[in-house]
Each structure stands twice: as structure tokens, then as C-alpha cells.
Scaffold this active site. Structure first.
Site, mmCIF file in Angstrom:
data_model
loop_
_atom_site.group_PDB
_atom_site.id
_atom_site.type_symbol
_atom_site.label_atom_id
_atom_site.label_comp_id
_atom_site.label_asym_id
_atom_site.label_seq_id
_atom_site.Cartn_x
_atom_site.Cartn_y
_atom_site.Cartn_z
ATOM 1 N N ASP B 220 -5.384 2.481 -1.322
ATOM 2 C CA ASP B 220 -5.124 3.633 -2.188
ATOM 3 C C ASP B 220 -3.819 3.446 -2.965
ATOM 4 O O ASP B 220 -3.664 3.958 -4.063
ATOM 5 C CB ASP B 220 -5.029 4.921 -1.353
ATOM 6 C CG ASP B 220 -6.377 5.326 -0.764
ATOM 7 O OD1 ASP B 220 -7.374 4.614 -1.009
ATOM 8 O OD2 ASP B 220 -6.441 6.350 -0.073
ATOM 9 N N TYR B 490 -10.150 9.257 9.326
ATOM 10 C CA TYR B 490 -9.005 9.586 8.462
ATOM 11 C C TYR B 490 -8.961 11.099 8.258
ATOM 12 O O TYR B 490 -9.873 11.672 7.678
ATOM 13 C CB TYR B 490 -9.217 8.869 7.137
ATOM 14 C CG TYR B 490 -8.022 8.777 6.209
ATOM 15 C CD1 TYR B 490 -7.462 7.549 5.899
ATOM 16 C CD2 TYR B 490 -7.481 9.901 5.613
ATOM 17 C CE1 TYR B 490 -6.384 7.448 5.017
ATOM 18 C CE2 TYR B 490 -6.391 9.810 4.746
ATOM 19 C CZ TYR B 490 -5.855 8.579 4.455
ATOM 20 O OH TYR B 490 -4.798 8.476 3.584
#
Lengths: 610, 610
Positions: B220, B490
Site C-alpha cells: 500500500d 487485517y
């Protein structure tokens, strides 16, 4: 609350140590009732005689007598021995000469040659058989208190010198792990199994097989090596192309050290700083004893085929393997022999029938028509595993690539004779040692762009070095264990012994092979570990600071230096020590063992009996 | 002779540091000219207001003024600074307040919140920009001589607290690696590339792309993080399912330590004792500075598709992923949102046109007919990469599995909006911080058999802990990064800040999430590193002896403890220290910085300006 991750707990009752895998014969490879029979491979000895220029056949069969092995008085620390007797069961301790000799060495050339000369300077003073992690912890604690050294012992199959004592003046214990052999839990949904480290290959596959699972780890030593040994030496199985090396299979482990237990979690991947699993993997017994590991496992493959191929030349075979890597369609196993190794394989075939002889002649004619120059032809053995469809698809793709490089298929089951004998090759060395022939191997790995240069340089250096010792050289090579970036390059060499100079000959040749690896950008070993045999090249491989990092770890986890002392830490004169076999065994614990020198060894050997 | 393994040497001239990637804005994520625009995602703020029970809209846009950040006088060791001036170019050294503030922290909640309160206790005294490995070595040597601490700095994107100073009384240098950004060599045949560690994601992919290659690592943070940072923290890219985590990609590396350079060989696999690559990977700057690495690379994929799917429920989605693992046909990326995360994704969509609104309505009707209960539906984003045929085949196989679990396809390019915005998510936190909303993430990994128990326990613990702080909880989860044995789990959470208790709220919730991971057999982080945020759980994760092993390594390679001191080594009171933010910064080098307490921070924040 802690979640229960293991869906199948304790598959085997705890006291199954009662069944105990046998030790290998102390003077060679394998069980005492198994050996290489020339009749089963009628072409082999004539081939060996021819390529090694051996004229005689009158080698007397030696009767190996344990009593004639020179064994020093055990160096015993009485307080330590008493302590162990109070902590463990009498069945767990042995000072028997046979036990000591069995645990003196692994199965490298140096090891077997010394034993055949009646020398066992590597023998421990005591053998301990732990039956639980607690037994291991108690033993290490007692050892640390009394400055007793401990060498963990799995199956004893190591050929790099990981197992012999390197210090004479301290009491030395061999910690034989074979009674810790349970598969503790299988999590079939997560494809993991928690397994005690002392388990042998066949036992492990049998216990996992009962759950429909396999570890997928089949090293050449499979019958005689353990999970803990594999992890401690970074072993590779024949099908590492599909399943990875052992270090790729470890999910978690437990290692008992003199400072306590290092234990990691059963998680697929983590970002918890330095990966401490990797501090234990490859530690070669220098930090502690791996007592159990949680391993990746796989469903047993639905289908397995083992086709063989013949390539017109080595280079084309390598290109074909590389193309499979490029197209991401590698077989589960790949083993490409160079022309010399191919000739050896051909000589190793079972006795020919009239029919097979006729077919063989026809096939040779066919190959000549196809333009094969037979002395350059290379045998490729492969294995494909998986679902029925998956195997068929992969096989089609691979064969279409192989054909582009001129390969001729030998039939879908042509590898079956390889399959049937794949664990037998180490027996050949004993057969040849009986006939005054030295054989050994050196293996490495390198990147694709370097495989051919490395191959050519090392082969020519190997041959020159054997020739220099005054005899005709034989050397061959195979490529196996493929990765996206490269592969393992595995050299086998053999030569007629020069009486009185056997060890000198071996050391000269071995040194040249290892030096060639380092000079040409490869590693000291792909899967045989460092031990004593590769120790002089460790700093060149992992850099001097890498060696110091390992030493720092050692100081932290084994401050008293009781765990397999001397290993992974090159001395100030590593090459000198390497040449001077048994350099540290000059006075054993106040005992009588004197310096072992080559001449004396040779005299003993020349006397014809051990 | 040493073989030349690199077929393409020095692809970029050496002095290209002249181009220097920009620093992120000091008060938030991303470049200064990039931020989250509510108009582009019109459903987002209404959704957030609703789920977090926010009534007001009158949040004034803050003007971030660097001058109002409290910055201690730099603590300078004059002899060290003079030495550096003699060794390096003036352009390589900076004491500018902006540089110091930029290097004070990473981008975790604590980091941004403190900066927004005008506090920069983590700021270094000097920033050094090395342009070569030698610059790094000279800096470390000079630092070790003068007991100056060094914190390696890549892109500064870390969110686990890896970058702030943890000691106030020593001079502290931030070593910013961004000028070491060359791809040094590509070996296209062996699929390896030797790359300097300071290179950023886009730069790396551009340089490799020019050779038709990719690293395949897209975390990310891709736009704002470096190769060295990825390796030092065991980063995972979105497509780790295909390419592996960064630790699976490292073939060799070089790490400069205060004791010299640790360097490994470019070989596919080895058996040279403990794998010293793994002593450097994940070391979080505590042992040395990774200056370059040889990485596995891949040909750019011929084809890439990013289809999305909707599953009737989370459990079925997980089963579908597991079945793909079982059949060995995982996509290159898998990201399964739970219902709450799915609702968030829906709220994040771009503005609807009349047509898309109409289609949306029709689709909802279709889903209801198919038996979907919309609040339970779960969005699955996937990516498939490879050859045209390979992608088509894999896609067919995966879709047939997904359908068995009731999935509805959203079209072959439905993931395109995800693709377009995949690096934008961190901007949302700045947007929400501006609106007095705290958001953060905690991620872990666990085995398949434990994913649902871990998910349920952690979600309920997270919600309870937010509720306990007096506000309405929002928490969501996604499953990604799949492996044969399990996956990453997550969690994202958010809540309205309680004025004056912002940090206390955050710490309470974060602690509950991390504790849940450890209590339920998972790891402290799958790919965000330990830093300060996860340090209290390190011993529970890798065992106390694991922590001691890391400490032993540290003593060996950094005996003066100058490298990122305090990290990977929990203190005697880890939780207390963790709660007491800036606990070590109570008196900076004889300077004036006093204890930072939550109330003071809150007062500063309440004053509305930084």
C-alpha cells in the site's frame, strides 16, 4: 483463551520409543543386511574398472570387526554421569563401544575411511537417548553445569563432518534423537503438522500417510535421516522443485538451548523483526537441539509419473530446464546428468534380458538416425506429481519444450528403475571402498547465467587435480533442484587410491572442488551443510562478518560453548586444520590417543584387516 | 577468475542522486499537493458520520505551520559533525527544521497526532543523505567513535513507530537513503537484479520495466517506501500471493554495520549454516544499514485482469479462498472484505451517474433474487497476472470455485476503481483526523483453521473496547495475502475522538487488538513490523529466548548500540513504556523539552492550530 489449532492431537501414543529405528552399519551406509550387489548391476564394475584403469579383481571381502577399532577410554565426568543417571532411565544411556563407534562420525569419505582403518577418534564418551523435550533440557542443563559438550545426532547420515568430536579434552555426549518420533498433531485444513524432530523419513511418511498427507521431503538419505537433522543442515529433497527445501517448509519450531527453549508460533508469515526460525534452521547443532517443528504438509498426490528423456547434449538439456522455469512449468523433480554421469547411469542398469538387449540395439540405431552422438547424450530423470489432470497438463507442456531441444522420451515409466534404487546409490561407495577406490561428491548452487561456466571450470579443475595425484580421473555432474534464479550443480568424482596417500589424494581433490565453487561465484554447499568439510570456505561464502554474526548468536544462546563446539566457526588456520585430520584429538581427556597421521592410517589399512 | 554474473551492468549513471524523490508532507500521508477529496467519493463522509455518530460538519481546515511545531535545540556532537563535514559533501547534511520534523516519525496514528499537536520529540538532530555505500560506512564509523545514534530512514511510511528517536540524551542522526536509487545490474537469464536499497517503488518499477521486468512488490505504501525499508520490516505487497513477501524475494544483500559489511552471495539456495540473509531481513535498522540487495525479478506479465466478486457471506468467501489454495490456483491478489469493510468500500465509490444509479438498482434487485442478504454481503477483489492463456485458465478455475460458494461476478474490470485508488487509502486518515476521528489498523496472520475464531474474537474485543471509551465503534476486516497454511487478517477501526482523551482512547483500542492476536495464536504483525507499537508483544510472539537471540546478534554487530537503539528489545516494563508515549524524551541532550503528557497534547490540539 487460546485457540486449539490442532485438529488431530497426538496421533501416536507417547511411549512408542519402544520401536526404535536401527542404526546404520558403523563401517558404511545403510542397514547391516543391505549392501550393493554387483550381480544386480552387471555392467557397473566393468565400467568402473575401465574408466578408473583398475586391472585387478582380487579384492578380499573384509570382515569388519568392532573389536579391532581403536577406541579411547571414555572421558567421563563422574558428577555429570551420576546426575544423568538420576534424571533419566538406564535405557537412555549407553557407553557401549558399538554405540560409541556408531556415533563417532557421519558417512563422509573421511569418516568411513578412518573407521575402516580402525580409528574412531571422533567417538563420544557417552550416548544419550532422550525421549522427551524435558529429557533434552535436563541433559543440556546438566552438561552446561559440568562443561560437558553435546553433539545432537539424528540419523548419522551427514557427509560433511557435522558429527565427530572436535575437542578431545572435554567429555563429549552424543544426543541421539531417534526416540522422539511422534507426529504430534495434524491440522488438515491448514496443511500443517507438528512433529517431533527425531523422526526418520519412512516413519514420518507413514504417520502422515495415514492422514492422507505427505511432507514431500525425500533426500537421498531419506531412509536414514531425521526431521531435526534436515532442519539443522538445510536439507533438500529430490522434489524440492515442487515442495521447496526444508527451510521453506518450516512454519514453527522449538529448539532447546543451554539458556532455555526458543519457540515460535504456528503462523504462515510474520513481520515480528528478525525471523528467529532462521536462527535455528541451519544451526548444525551449535546453538541447541531442535526438538519439534511444525511443517507445511501436502495432500498425497493423486498421481505420480517418472518419465526419463535423453538429450543430444548437456547444454540443450540445461536450456530445456531453463525454458520450463521461464514458462513456470517445472516438474516436481528434475535431474539432468552430464555425459559422464549418463554413462555411469547406463552402467548401473539391471541385468539385460534378450528382449531388452534387442530393444536396446534398436533404440541405439534410432538415436543415431535422430542424429545423437551417443557419447554426448544426457539422461534426464523427472517426476510429475499432483492431480490426474494437473500431471497430464504439465507433462504435455514440459515434453513439448523438451522436444524443442531434441529430447527423446524413454517412456512414461522409464524412471521406475531410478525410483526403485534411488536410495541405494550411497551403497556404491562402500562397494568401491572395498576395492580401493575413493569416491565422493561436492555440490553447490548458482544462478542460471553461471551454470555452464561453473560446470566447465569445476570439471576441468577436478580432473586435473585427480590426474595430478597420479591416477586416471572420473568425474560427472548432474543439475537438479531448480529454482527461478538457478539450480543445484552436483559433482561426483572417483579415482583409484594411491596406497599410502589415500587421504592426501582425497583432500587435494575435495579442496579443488570447493575452491572452484567459491572462485566462480557459487556457494560452499546447496544441501550438505558446512560441517568440517566445508568450514574453511564459510567466511568467503557468508562474509567474515556473517561468521561473526553467527558467533555472536552462539555466545548468546550457548555461552559455555557446549553445543557441537568448533562448528560454524573457522579457526585461525582453517585450511591447515582442515588438512590435518583429527587435529584436535591429540590427547583425549588425559587418555592415550595420539596424533592420527595419514601414514599410520595407511599402514593399518594396508594390513588388510580392520 | 570470478565470473561475471550480471549481464547488464550499471543501468543508471552513478550521479543520479540529483533527482531526489520528494518527502511526504510532514503532517500526513503523501505528497503535499495530494489529498483526499470528499467530492470524488460523495458517499464516504455521510457514511462515516452515520456509523460513527458524528453530528457536526463545521470542521475548519487547518493550515499546518511548520513554525508552530515545537522542536528542541539539536543535540550536536561537534567533533562528529566536523568529521562528517570533512567526509561528505555539504549537500548531504541537513539541520533544517523541516528536515528534522520530516524525519521525526513515520506515519502511524501516534506520529501524526503528535505532529498535529505541534510536537516533534522524535526529531533527529541531523539528517544525512548518503550517496554511496562508502558514505554509509564512513557515517557509521564516525558515529560509533562518538557514541552518536543512527536511525536508517527509507520513505518514512512506517506506521509501527520504527523511526522516532527513543533516547533523548545522545545525538541522533537520521540516515536518509533516498539518493541510493540505482538498479545496478539485471541478469535477465537468472531473473535477478542488484539494486540499491534507497530506491522508491515507482522508480524501481520504472528502471526494471525498461528491461521488461518487475519486482512484483506493491505494498500500500508503494509510492512512498523503499527497497531497504521493505526488507528491514518484512513488507508484503498486494500480490504476495503470487510473488511472495519481500523476504521470499531476497537472493543476496549487503548490510553496513558498525563492525563492517555483511555481504552474501548471489546463489539460489545454500546450505552454508545459518542463513545470514535472514539476520538482516526484518532487523529494523538495529544492526546496520541495508545498502543493496539482489532480488528475484519477473518478466512483466503479458496480461492482468482485476475482477471483483460479491459473496453472500464472509464465511463462504473464506471457504472459496481456501478451496483455491487446496486446488493450487490462487489469484495473484485476493482481498476479501467482511460486511463492514464492504460497506466502507461501497461508500468509497466515485460519484454515481444516472446510468450507474439505474444499473445499481437493477443489480440490487438481482442480488435479492439470488438470495443475498445485502448487509451480510462481502466484496472480494482479485487480480490475475501472467500469460494470456495462463490468466484465462486460472480465472476459469477460480470463478468456478467462487460460484460454488454463491459468488456473483462484478465484471472483469470491476476492480479497476480499486486499481486506480489503491494507493490512496492512507489519505483517508488525514481527512478523518481533520474531523476529530481516529482511525488505525492492526494486522496479523494465522492458519486457516484459526481464521474465523480469531476474526470473531478480535472484532468483538475491538468493538467492546471502543464502546468502553464512550463512543460508537466501527471496525472492519479483510483477508488477504494467502498462503497454503493461512492468510493475513487485517483489521481497520475508527471512532470519534473524546476531547482530551484521544491518545488514551487510541492506546486502549490498539492494545486490545494486539493482545487478541497473541491470545488467539496469531502473530503481532504480518507485514507492518515491530517498531514501538508492537514491541510489548515481541517476547510472547518469538519467545523470550528469541528476543535474547536478537539481542545477542545486536551485541555482536553493533556493540556500541548506535543503530536504532531501543528497537526489537522490550524494556523491563514494556507495557508501561508503551502507554507512556515519549517516555524517553524527558530531557533532550541538556535541552528544554519536558515530559509530553496527553493532557498537554490535547490542550494544544483543542486550541485549534498547530
Amino acid at each position: 483463551m487460546t485457540v486449539r489449532q490442532d485438529t488431530q492431537q497426538h496421533l501416536m501414543p507417547a511411549n512408542q520409543w519402544a520401536y526404535e529405528p536401527r542404526h546404520m552399519k558403523w563401517w558404511g551406509w545403510g542397514n547391516e543386511d543391505v549392501e550393493f550387489h554387483a550381480n544386480a548391476h552387471p555392467g557397473f564394475w566393468p565400467y568402473a574398472k575401465q574408466v578408473l584403469e583398475i586391472q585387478r579383481d582380487d579384492f578380499s571381502r573384509r570382515a569388519w570387526k568392532l573389536e579391532s577399532v581403536e577406541l579411547a577410554e571414555p572421558c567421563l565426568d563422574e558428577r555429570f554421569v551420576n546426575k544423568l543417571h538420576s534424571l533419566l532411565n538406564p535405557r537412555q544411556l549407553s557407553q557401549q563401544p558399538k554405540d560409541r563407534v556408531i556415533h563417532a562420525y557421519g558417512k563422509g569419505f573421511r569418516d568411513l575411511f578412518r573407521l575402516r582403518c580402525g580409528l574412531a577418534t571422533g567417538a563420544p564418551d557417552l550416548v544419550v537417548y532422550p525421549e522427551s523435550e524435558q529429557d533434552v533440557a535436563l541433559t543440556l542443563r546438566a552438561a552446561a553445569e559440568r562443561d560437558v559438550a553435546v553433539i545432537p545426532f539424528g540419523g548419522g547420515s551427514n557427509i560433511s563432518g557435522c558429527l565427530e568430536r572436535m575437542e578431545a579434552r572435554r567429555m563429549m555426549v552424543s544426543l541421539d534423537m531417534r526416540r522422539m518420533r511422534r507426529v504430534l498433531a495434524v491440522d488438515a485444513r491448514s496443511y500443517t503438522a507438528r512433529i517431533e524432530a527425531g523422526i526418520f523419513g519412512p516413519d514420518l511418511e507413514q504417520q502422515l500417510g495415514a492422514q492422507g498427507m505427505t511432507l514431500g521431503h525425500f533426500p537421498d538419505s531419506f531412509l536414514h535421516s531425521t526431521l531435526g537433522g534436515w532442519i539443522a543442515t538445510r536439507s533438500a529433497g529430490m522434489q524440492s522443485d515442487k515442495y521447496g527445501k526444508i527451510e521453506d517448509m518450516v512454519i514453527a519450531l522449538r529448539m532447546v538451548t543451554p539458556e532455555g527453549v526458543l519457540a515460535t508460533r504456528t503462523v504462515p508469515k510474520s513481520s515480528s523483526g528478525i525471523d528467529v526460525n532462521h536462527l535455528c534452521i541451519g544451526s548444525e547443532g551449535t546453538l541447541g537441539v531442535i526438538t519439534e517443528a511444525t511443517m507445511r504438509i501436502h495432500p498425497r498426490p493423486e498421481r505420480r509419473v517418472v518419465p526419463g528423456y535423453l538429450f543430444p547434449e548437456f547444454e540443450g538439456g540445461i536450456e530445456a530446464i531453463h525454458e520450463c522455469v521461464r514458462q513456470e512449468c517445472t516438474p516436481a523433480m528434475v535431474r539432468l546428468n552430464d555425459p559422464d554421469k549418463t554413462a555411469l547411469s547406463m552402467a548401473f542398469r539391471p541385468p539385460a534380458t534378450r528382449v531388452s538387449q534387442a530393444i536396446g540395439k534398436l533404440f541405439k540405431t534410432y538415436l543415431r538416425v535422430k542424429g545423437f552422438a551417443l557419447p554426448r547424450a544426457c539422461l534426464m530423470l523427472t517426476a510429475f506429481e499432483g492431480s490426474r489432470d494437473g500431471v497430464a497438463r504439465r507433462l504435455r507442456q514440459v515434453e513439448s519444450i523438451y522436444r524443442r531441444f531434441g529430447a527423446v522420451g524413454l517412456g512414461a515409466s522409464s524412471g521406475k528403475s531410478f525410483e526403485a534404487t534411488k536410495y541405494d546409490f550411497p551403497h556404491i561407495r562402500d562397494f568401491l571402498l572395498d576395492r580401493d577406490v575413493t569416491t565422493d561428491v561436492s555440490e553447490t548452487s548458482t544462478v542460471w547465467s553461471n551454470i555452464l561456466p561453473l560446470y566447465r571450470e569445476t570439471m576441468s579443475a577436478l580432473r586435473a587435480s585427480i590426474l595430478e595425484s597420479g591416477v586416471r580421473p572420473w568425474a560427472g555432474c548432474h543439475i537438479s533442484h531448480t529454482y527461478q534464479s538457478g539450480a543445484s550443480v552436483y559433482f561426483t568424482f572417483g579415482f583409484k587410491q594411491q596406497p599410502g596417500r589415500e587421504m592426501e589424494q582425497y583432500l587435494g581433490v575435495k579442496r579443488v572442488a570447493q575452491q572452484s565453487f567459491i572462485d566462480h561465484g557459487a556457494t560452499l554447499s546447496h544441501h550438505h551443510a558446512v560441517g568440517t568439510e566445508h568450514l574453511p570456505w564459510l567466511a568467503a561464502d557468508i562474509s567474515p562478518l556473517g561468521v561473526r554474526a553467527v558467533a555472536a548468536l552462539k555466545r548468546g544462546l550457548d555461552p559455555a560453548n557446549i553445543m557441537n563446539p568448533g562448528r560454524l566457526q573457522p579457526s585461525a588456520n582453517p585450511f591447515e586444520d582442515w588438512m590435518r585430520l583429527d587435529h584436535r584429538a591429540d590427547s583425549q581427556c588425559g587418555g592415550t590417543l595420539s596424533v592420527v597421521d595419514f601414514e599410520r592410517m595407511s599402514r593399518r589399512k594396508a594390513s588388510g584387516e580392520s
